[in-house]
Design an enzyme around this catalytic site. Structure first.
Site, short mmCIF file in Angstrom:
data_model
loop_
_atom_site.label_atom_id
_atom_site.label_comp_id
_atom_site.label_asym_id
_atom_site.label_seq_id
_atom_site.Cartn_x
_atom_site.Cartn_y
_atom_site.Cartn_z
N LYS A 1 0.87 -1.26 0.09
CA LYS A 1 0.07 -0.10 0.31
C LYS A 1 0.96 1.26 -0.08
CE LYS A 1 -3.81 -2.59 -0.38
NZ LYS A 1 -4.35 -3.21 0.58
C1 LIG Z 1 -5.51 -4.03 1.09
C2 LIG Z 1 -6.99 -4.07 0.96
C3 LIG Z 1 -7.49 -4.33 2.17
C4 LIG Z 1 -7.03 -5.11 3.49
O1 LIG Z 1 -5.96 -4.36 3.92
P1 LIG Z 1 -5.17 -5.22 5.00
O2 LIG Z 1 -4.18 -4.20 5.72
O3 LIG Z 1 -4.06 -6.17 3.99
O4 LIG Z 1 -5.83 -6.00 5.80
C5 LIG Z 1 -9.07 -3.92 2.31
N1 LIG Z 1 -9.75 -3.43 0.91
C6 LIG Z 1 -9.03 -2.90 -0.07
C7 LIG Z 1 -9.58 -2.38 -0.91
C8 LIG Z 1 -7.43 -3.42 0.09
O5 LIG Z 1 -6.91 -3.47 -1.21
#
Ligand SMILES: *Cc1c(COP(=O)(O)O)cnc(C)c1O
Length: 383
Positions: free
Chosen positions: A184
């Site tokens: 991210k």
């Molecule tokens: C990555 C992601 C999540 C979950 O994030 P984590 O920190 O890995 O639990 C939820 N929604 C979307 C759209 C994502 O891309």
């Protein structure tokens, strides 16, 4: 010939962050403690928000935020089929029913023209996803939410650093959840946070993320023994560690630079690929926004390439270039077909996009030379 593999994403961890982790490890306090408190304060300032709750992941954040919104069985939560499955999973885990609306095939965000018609007597929450870091058109979302008495939980996993009409995502509205997964926009290893302007919800999430413990309740309930807390519900174990916050404190400082570089690289793709008939490129909406470019996701035009998305990804891999698939259509996974009766054909735009979408390499540490190489390899594959 055999060069190093270029991944589609790679975190940028500064020496300052590494030193902070080492200092944390040596400090004797590695679980939730002073660094999580500092990270929390820094995030509050960043978002200009009264309540920020770091936790183990965005999935955990979506889970407890939805639980805190008190869904009754059968209550409906409206979201998009073009998302990571955590969005839908947490709706189900919180006792709700996912109701999906199709995407705008240009921006790839939820088609807001379909929103008002999707609201029923059972709708409780609208859960838009800022896909790829492009802010959803939030004005109509909040307008409909206000008219119909609904909560809004923004899945902002892609969107830390993004802005809508001059305002940071997370700095206004109801409640947002951000992800700090390594792919991210900024990372804490695993991790995430909930941002909210609702004090009651913040208090409930505070309890839910740590064993149902309420540190204020002991005043009210206990007879003044040595216990300094009470357990008011069966909670989870979703608290962030200081080791994670040590990374996050520095990532947050570096975030502006990360987003600027992501924009440069995405613009470079947009320019380079604009006259390639092999691709349909991501479109920008007319309202003012800052894109966070978590991922760069063109759609392959198979009738021109003679090659489908999976074959393209394989060809790139053979040339040592990683790509990503974000995402397969969430409603077509077996669980969602069986539990909620979703079928192929329900959301034609999302289904078409999910067959053609590919995430090209994009991360702040990517060099112009690496970017050129991706384009060269793509050119070679098609010619
Ligand atoms: C990555 C992601 C999540 C979950 O994030 P984590 O920190 O890995 O639990 C939820 N929604 C979307 C759209 C994502 O891309």
């Amino acid at each position: 010939m055999s060069e190093e593999f270029l991944p589609f994403s790679r975190p940028s961890i500064s020496q300052a962050a590494i030193d902070e982790v080492v200092a944390c490890l040596k400090s004797g306090w590695i679980a939730t403690g002073p660094r999580v408190n500092q990270f929390t304060e820094n995030l509050k300032r960043y978002f200009d928000a009264p309540h920020v709750l770091p936790l183990t992941s965005a999935t955990a954040g979506l889970h407890v935020a939805l639980l805190g919104m008190d869904l009754a069985p059968g209550d409906e939560v409206i979201t998009t089929p073009l998302t990571f499955v955590a969005t839908l999973n947490t709706i189900v885990l919180a006792g709700g029913k996912p109701v999906l609306i199709d995407i705008d095939p240009g921006t790839l965000n939820m088609d807001m023209n379909r929103l008002a018609d999707a609201v029923t007597d059972r709708t409780r929450v609208i859960m838009p996803v800022h896909f790829a870091g492009l802010p959803v058109d939030l004005d109509p979302v909040y307008e409909i939410a206000e008219q119909r008495g609904l909560r809004v939980l923004e899945d902002a996993a892609h969107a830390i650093g993004a802005e809508y009409k001059g305002k940071r995502i997370g700095s206004f509205g109801d409640t947002q959840v951000f992800s700090f997964h390594p792919n991210k926009n900024m990372t804490t290893g695993e991790g995430g946070c909930v941002v909210t302007r609702d004090q009651q919800l913040a208090m409930q999430i505070e309890r839910l993320r740590f064993h149902g413990i309420d540190r204020q309740a002991w005043n009210r309930y206990s007879k003044g023994g040595s216990q300094d807390y009470e357990v008011v519900l069966p909670g989870y174990k979703y608290n962030m560690m200081d080791i994670q916050a040590a990374i996050g404190i520095h990532q947050l400082q570096e975030l502006g630079g990360f987003i600027a570089r992501r924009n440069e690289l995405a613009n470079r793709y947009q320019e380079a690929l604009s006259d390639w008939p092999q691709w349909t490129l991501p479109k920008r909406p007319p309202y003012e926004h800052l894109h966070a470019w978590h991922i760069y996701t063109p759609l392959i035009n198979e009738e021109i390439t003679g090659m489908n998305r999976d074959e393209f990804m394989q060809a790139m891999k053979e040339k040592n270039i990683g790509t990503g698939l974000h995402y397969r259509a969430a409603h077509l996974y077996p669980y969602y077909r069986q539990a909620f009766g979703f079928n192929l054909g329900d959301f034609p735009h999302a289904e078409d996009v999910c067959e053609r979408i590919v995430s090209l390499p994009l991360f702040p540490g990517m060099t112009d030379a690496e970017h050129d190489k991706v384009l060269d390899v793509m050119y070679g594959i098609f010619n």
